[in-house]
Design an enzyme around this catalytic site. Structure first.
Site, short mmCIF file in Angstrom:
data_model
loop_
_atom_site.label_atom_id
_atom_site.label_comp_id
_atom_site.label_asym_id
_atom_site.label_seq_id
_atom_site.Cartn_x
_atom_site.Cartn_y
_atom_site.Cartn_z
N HIS A 164 0.83 -1.22 0.00
CA HIS A 164 0.00 0.00 0.00
C HIS A 164 0.86 1.27 0.00
O HIS A 164 0.57 2.25 0.69
CB HIS A 164 -0.96 0.01 1.18
CG HIS A 164 -2.14 -0.89 1.00
ND1 HIS A 164 -3.08 -0.72 0.00
CD2 HIS A 164 -2.53 -2.00 1.69
CE1 HIS A 164 -3.99 -1.68 0.08
NE2 HIS A 164 -3.67 -2.46 1.08
N ASP B 178 0.64 -4.59 5.37
CA ASP B 178 -0.43 -5.50 4.96
C ASP B 178 -0.50 -5.58 3.44
O ASP B 178 -0.03 -4.69 2.73
CB ASP B 178 -1.78 -5.04 5.52
CG ASP B 178 -2.16 -3.63 5.06
OD1 ASP B 178 -1.27 -2.76 5.08
OD2 ASP B 178 -3.32 -3.40 4.70
N GLU B 179 -1.06 -6.68 2.96
CA GLU B 179 -1.38 -6.85 1.54
C GLU B 179 -0.21 -6.45 0.65
O GLU B 179 -0.34 -5.58 -0.22
CB GLU B 179 -2.66 -6.07 1.20
CG GLU B 179 -3.86 -6.57 1.99
CD GLU B 179 -5.14 -5.80 1.74
OE1 GLU B 179 -5.07 -4.62 1.36
OE2 GLU B 179 -6.22 -6.38 1.94
N VAL B 180 0.92 -7.09 0.87
CA VAL B 180 2.12 -6.80 0.09
C VAL B 180 2.03 -7.57 -1.22
O VAL B 180 2.69 -8.59 -1.43
CB VAL B 180 3.40 -7.15 0.88
CG1 VAL B 180 4.65 -6.67 0.14
CG2 VAL B 180 3.35 -6.52 2.27
#
Length: 485
Positions: A92, A148-150
């Site tokens: 992100h 998060d959400e790499v």
């Protein structure tokens, strides 16, 4: 804190990457947060932070000034709200990597989501971000480093070479970067503990996680926003993290922004069920393992997505969820406090608090957004698709060819004019309310997404009516063709 609440700290998340509130609105809403039972804020600044030097290009057009950041922190202290800043340092990273000056640090060249963990310049960039934020948040006990959400990790050229050369895994790549970022922060701010979202850690085998050197450095925030959150699996995850040696764990629920990318109204019942499930997790998990809970209030799913529910729209949900956490459920005492704080006459059906009543800061926005969301599109569709005169005598075929029986103008035009006048008045009132709370770009975006398309449909219908009526009018006598022989 209520004796029935297992959460010592209750953080309200402010997601500033979309529709960031003016400081004047925060001054009104922070006392309400405190009254409802919050005692901390997780502030995700993104491009609203007043970065300086080479990072100045990251600032949004209406980014807070340094003095406004200090005013926000002052307001938080006045209302006994501890501030934890959040700075994304891995995934992100769109607000950074979208800029040409930093595009070479992307993990995958076309996508600005993820930072390349192999470049020394990447850690230097992260260090600069953290350094400037910490300069404004001196003495912060925690700082959230995101992670998060790499997405696409391991798909870049440098990562592919590393994976092949070292016979390593994507998990090892992830842990190495997290370790480097956390160590960087702790070396410069030893009393500030890094937090991070836990999703990239969940599937890592316990022995690999425990031996990575990461657990002593960070505290995971276990997030799940589902109404049907799996309690036993969350307890097992907490136990795993506990065995790995993490010094503290946190939970993260959602009070808004988790049920649809373009959601405009908050489904309160969904979020209440989410919090009820988290209460069960806290009671069944390792004793005193959870430091607190973050009530997330997402404003965009990512930097490039549309806005979801505006902060004032989510306030009734936040109120009910905070009181649920404080009292161990939505008890009569909890309901009474919600009613008192929000100026609601009753909570006969908790889901109905989104219907737009109350006297809290921003309640006018909630009322108008509710009116628009529930009725604008349907009323316009009712005219265009449900009015027998429109569908029968002024269809798209007729409109393209400017054909209409003149009497039909009298059946269609008054209703269209009335509907446009009604919604134009609502739109003006809503725009004024939004302008008091948000910056011009957010106001323009919300209206463009949710109001103006329907108004344009009505305006176009009226223009088409005028043009068709003009085409159907008889020619003046002087212009009529001469009679034949």
């Amino acid at each position: 804190m209520s004796a029935s609440s297992p959460f010592k700290m209750r953080l309200v998340h402010l997601d500033l990457k979309g529709a960031p509130p003016k400081v004047s609105y925060l001054s009104e809403i922070f006392p309400l947060f405190h009254a409802l039972g919050a005692n901390a804020l997780l502030i995700e600044y993104e491009d609203m932070f007043p970065y300086e030097g080479p990072l100045k290009r990251l600032r949004a057009k209406h980014a807070y000034s340094p003095s406004e950041i200090q005013e926000i922190l002052h307001l938080a202290r006045l209302n006994e709200l501890e501030v934890i800043p959040l700075v994304q340092t891995f995934g992100h990273m769109e607000f950074v990597l979208k800029h040409a000056a930093f595009a070479h640090l992307r993990e995958v060249a076309p996508f600005p989501n993820t930072l390349n963990p192999h470049e020394a310049e990447s850690l230097a960039l992260v260090g600069a971000l953290l350094g400037q934020v910490m300069e404004q948040h001196k003495g912060a006990r925690w700082l959230h480093i995101g992670c998060d959400e790499v997405y696409y990790l391991g798909e870049g050229e440098a990562s592919r070479r590393w994976l092949q050369r070292e016979q390593g895994s994507k998990s090892q790549l992830c842990l190495a970067h997290v370790r480097a970022v956390a160590a960087h922060l702790l070396a410069r701010h030893p009393t500030t503990r890094p937090l991070l979202w836990d999703d990239m850690l969940r599937d890592i085998p316990e022995d690999g996680l425990a031996g990575s050197g990461v657990p002593p450095l960070v505290e995971p925030v276990i997030w799940d926003y589902g109404a049907d959150l799996d309690v036993p699996s969350k307890v097992l995850l907490m136990e795993k993290y506990h065995r790995c040696g993490f010094p503290g764990l946190w939970a993260a629920s959602a009070f808004k922004g988790a049920t649809g990318t373009n959601q405009t109204l908050t489904p309160v019942d969904h979020h209440l069920r989410n919090h009820a499930q988290w209460l069960q997790v806290a009671r069944r998990g390792p004793a005193r393992a959870l430091q607190g809970i973050v009530l997330t209030g997402w404003q965009r799913y990512d930097h490039f997505s549309v806005l979801c529910e505006l902060l004032p729209v989510g306030i009734p949900s936040l109120a009910a969820c905070l009181q649920t956490l404080l009292h161990g459920g939505l008890t009569p005492e909890a309901e009474e406090q919600v009613q008192r704080c929000l100026g609601l006459p009753s909570l006969e059906s908790i889901g109905s608090v989104s219907e737009g009543t109350g006297s809290f800061p921003g309640s006018d926005i909630l009322a108008l957004v509710t009116q628009v969301s529930l009725h604008l599109r349907s009323s316009v569709a009712g005219l265009l698709d449900g009015n027998r005169y429109v569908t029968g005598w002024f269809s798209p075929f007729h409109r393209r060819r400017k054909l209409i029986h003149p009497v039909m103008v009298q059946h269609i035009q008054p209703e269209a004019l009335s509907l446009l006048a009604r919604w134009d008045a609502v739109a003006q009132e809503l725009e004024a309310a939004l302008q008091r709370t948000f910056y011009p770009d957010a106001v323009d975006e919300w209206l463009e997404e949710n109001v103006r398309p329907s108004l344009r449909e009505l305006q176009q219908l009226l223009r088409d009516l005028d043009e068709a009526a003009a085409a159907a009018a008889p020619l003046p006598t002087s212009l009529e063709p001469a009679p034949g022989p």
